[in-house]
Design an enzyme around this catalytic site. Sequence first.
Site, short mmCIF file in Angstrom:
data_model
loop_
_atom_site.label_atom_id
_atom_site.label_comp_id
_atom_site.label_asym_id
_atom_site.label_seq_id
_atom_site.Cartn_x
_atom_site.Cartn_y
_atom_site.Cartn_z
N ASP A 476 0.83 -1.21 0.00
CA ASP A 476 0.00 0.00 0.00
C ASP A 476 0.86 1.26 0.00
O ASP A 476 2.06 1.23 0.29
CB ASP A 476 -0.91 0.00 1.23
CG ASP A 476 -2.24 0.70 0.97
OD1 ASP A 476 -2.33 1.48 0.00
OD2 ASP A 476 -3.19 0.47 1.75
N ASP A 544 -10.79 1.88 -3.05
CA ASP A 544 -11.30 1.63 -1.71
C ASP A 544 -12.82 1.63 -1.67
O ASP A 544 -13.42 1.34 -0.64
CB ASP A 544 -10.78 2.70 -0.73
CG ASP A 544 -9.32 2.50 -0.38
OD1 ASP A 544 -8.78 1.41 -0.65
OD2 ASP A 544 -8.70 3.43 0.17
#
Length: 774
Positions: A476, A544
């Site tokens: 990430d 997301d």
Amino acid sequence: MIYDQYPYFKLETKDLNYIFHVMATGQLEHLYFGRKLVDQDYEVLHTKPTAGAGSTVEYISEKGSVLLELKPLEYSGIGKGDFRLSPLEIRMPDQTFVSDFIYHSHEIQKGIVKSKELPTARAEDDEAMSLIIKMMDNHALLEMKLIYTVFIKQNVISRRVILTNNNEKEIQIRKIMSMMVDLPETDYDLITFDGGWIKEAHQHKRALTYGTYINDSTTGSSSNRHNPGIILAKKNTLEDYGICIGINLIYSGNHYEAVQISNHGNLRFMNGINPHCFEWNLKNNQSFETPEAILTYSDQGFNLLSHHFHEFINTHIVPRQFQHVVRPVVLNSWEAFFFDFNQFKLLSLARKAKRLGVELFVLDDGWFGNRNDDHQSLGDYHVNRKKLPGGITYLANQIHHMGMKFGLWFEPEMVNPKSKLYENHPEYAVKIQGRTPSLGRNQLVLDLCNPKVREYIKHEMSSVIQKANINYIKWDMNRHITDMYSKYVEYQGMFFHKYILGLYEILHYIRKKYPLILIETCSSGGNRFDLGMLTYGAQIWASDNTDPIERLKIQEGLSYLYPPSSISCHVSLSPHAQTLRKTPLSTRFNVASFGVLGYELNLKYVTPFEKKEMKKQIAFYKENREVFQFGRFYRFDQKDEFHRTWQISKDNRHILGSFQTLAKASPEFENIQFKELEGDSIYHIKSMQQQMPISQFGHLIAHALPIKLHPDGFIMRTIGKHKGLPNAIEDYQVSGSVMMKGLPIKQQFMGTYYNDQTRILGDFGSQIYVADKI
């Protein structure tokens, strides 16, 4: 193939030709890019200025003269008569900005030309050929290699540039594009894929007219604002009709794509590293390599263009060991617990997931240091023993004993000011002395230009990976880069590109040391969805946002440029955290199945009825996983703003997804239509069985019951936890011709009556259909 017919060069893929020639004055004139030609006299392809034009400036050399501004070129410069947007800006040894690169020599080689620092497409010698055109600025003593690589079966051509300084004096590069192409036509639309956090890759179309259009990123990564992939499409191009050109870049940093329409009706496009805050000094005998640009073409609409991109990525971009290898079904812990988990909760969730058919359990953020929120501990790698008394190794072993693989989240490029790493090494963070650094998600960026930082990340990640026998990494990166400074670069204009080179060095190290670990990259969702990252990790977390109605736009946008096998998609609980929209479980699965399927939820809050549905969904996905991940993906032209249709096909199986974002009162009767079937063959088509929650009917259910029960009372809620209502099943045998023309299907609910032969979709409803050749 590459045909050397000097002064002409013809690049040829399975279906395309790209042709240019060396003019008498030494510049390269672009002649043709499109569908493969029959034997052709190249002379007729030349631009034919016969009398010049006012305000143009003549380029003069010993070998002739030319009005460069009127010619379609392969690459251009500054200060010699071409006043269109330049792909190149160099401060020369004499402090001027005039460049004059002319043809010197060329060579052809099998395979690709490898890069020393940057990721490139991979190919065996029989899969690709490369042409290297050596250009010289004889006054400045600079050498520029234009590298063309032809990927024959995939109908893709790549381009990049290597610039070498042979002058004793230093030069400074301020702009250097990987590719420039001029087209002698302007009737195109520009299609870009733009957005932001939780709204990535939305398609936008702009009609081109005089002027310059720029699609770029300045965030330090390829960004969720503007994807580096763009499309130029002739007016009225549709999914299966019309001419379009696809352009992308194998790069994960600041990118730049520009399209310019000149006053003489030429279209110029280019792409490469963004010149924003970019300066790169080259001393004597030093070279600079640009990222590899990707180019393809279709005269049969957007779907064929996407097929070229998809086949190219699956064959030449993703790591060899993961090419055409099916991806596991994942359960990720993030939306289940966020930071609030412990060993017992994780193992309990994993056992439930295993019973549903999940194959890979992923522990997301929160496993290290004092990481109980996003204010602390990034940069630290010691396990939080309060949460995980047995450590990562014990947890991984337990997951493996259940028969699942284990994955772990990392954010290697970041640090919290409140962390052990920052306390001990504040100099590791990107910041400028005397300025208060800007925070994003309460964190700073680590200076990947610093070799000590890169070694720290390699060492700490390797230590965790080896102890825990990890099968999967989620990599990430949750903020943009600001306060750009590093004492490890000679000029601060080198920072952004040096950062990306540092990132690639780390990724290369991890990829080489642990070749069988599946890497899924992520950056607050799709903030770094690009070909550069796909050379290290086979899939990318698209967004997301797990709301399927939003995901329709996100995944469809990405599908123009990237294959389903690279798009990671999760089913979450509803209402969705990102939109508060409530959607049916069937639609959440139906959308997520057109990619790499995963789940991201707490099964504690899932009813027995939903668990049964999930188990059936996962079994269906596994049965069709080869098709969903590696099939040929098709989009349908939208009939209105409330409906989308996708199809994916492999061998003799064809899967159609029909999605309705809003219901209409008393809707029209509908047909379903498939693409690319055999007209004379017979197919068995059947809709995927899916049940509706009783709660979808609300108070209306009371009118259908023989006894009067409160629709939201204890009895009905209890029944709803265990039972659903059947939806209409479609089951036919029909010819391919009928299916391609349109097969009538059962009516939707029209406001008056319901039975088990009525399709109930409502708002956010969807259905999957499977067609098999008999």
